[in-house]
Design a protein around this motif. Structure first.
Motif, PDB file in Angstrom:
ATOM      1  N   PRO A 214       0.749  -1.081   0.058  1.00  0.00           N
ATOM      2  CA  PRO A 214      -0.156   0.147   0.033  1.00  0.00           C
ATOM      3  C   PRO A 214       1.114   1.294   0.103  1.00  0.00           C
ATOM      4  N   ALA A 215       0.532   2.123  -0.648  1.00  0.00           N
ATOM      5  CA  ALA A 215       1.361   3.440  -1.008  1.00  0.00           C
ATOM      6  C   ALA A 215       1.115   4.008   0.442  1.00  0.00           C
ATOM      7  N   LYS A 216       2.360   4.664   1.061  1.00  0.00           N
ATOM      8  CA  LYS A 216       2.184   5.653   2.210  1.00  0.00           C
ATOM      9  C   LYS A 216       3.330   6.561   1.986  1.00  0.00           C
ATOM     10  N   LYS A 217       3.066   7.585   2.510  1.00  0.00           N
ATOM     11  CA  LYS A 217       3.827   9.044   2.316  1.00  0.00           C
ATOM     12  C   LYS A 217       4.964   8.672   3.603  1.00  0.00           C
TER      13      LYS A 217
END
Length: 143
Positions: A57-60
């Motif tokens: 999952p894309a996380k900053k």
């Protein structure tokens, strides 16, 4: 079992590596057709993209190092107009200031001829080399 069902079950599993000693010497009847190989490649690519998108999952990430905004000294504040900035952005803005005010040496574009604002930032030096700028900016970033 039909040819299409065996094809889809073969493709849906993890692909096994195929090692051919010398494919150029094998007869063409042994090698799969181009159309079949293209279908396999497309199917494997689609499956790998789908699993990688689900797994990660894309996380900053939080900025750190030279990309983390830091408070700056009063001399650098006077030049840049901000109280807190990233080192990379500070360097970009200084270069923009140099080019805007035409402060590069005409004979050697890698040397900056400092005006009064830059002299305050660069420790009173009249001329500064391109590679010296990050080192001269370090004391202006407060911890």
């Amino acid at each position: 079992m039909s040819a299409t069902s065996s094809f889809s079950t073969c493709i849906s599993r993890e692909p096994a590596p195929v090692v051919l000693r010398c494919p150029a010497l094998l007869p063409s009847s042994v090698l799969p057709s181009r159309r079949w190989r293209a279908a396999v490649v497309l199917r494997v690519a689609a499956v790998s993209r789908a699993t990688s998108a689900e797994a990660a999952p894309a996380k900053k990430r939080q900025p750190r190092g030279i990309t983390k905004p830091r408070p700056v000294s009063s001399e650098l504040q006077a030049l840049l107009g901000v109280k807190e900035i990233r080192r990379t952005q500070a360097l970009k803005q200084i270069w923009a200031y140099v080019k805007e005010n035409n402060l590069q040496d005409p004979e050697n574009k890698r040397v900056i001829v400092c005006d009064e604002k830059l002299k305050k930032v660069f420790g009173g030096r009249d001329r500064v080399g391109f590679l010296e700028i990050p080192g001269l900016l370090n004391p202006h970033f407060l911890k």
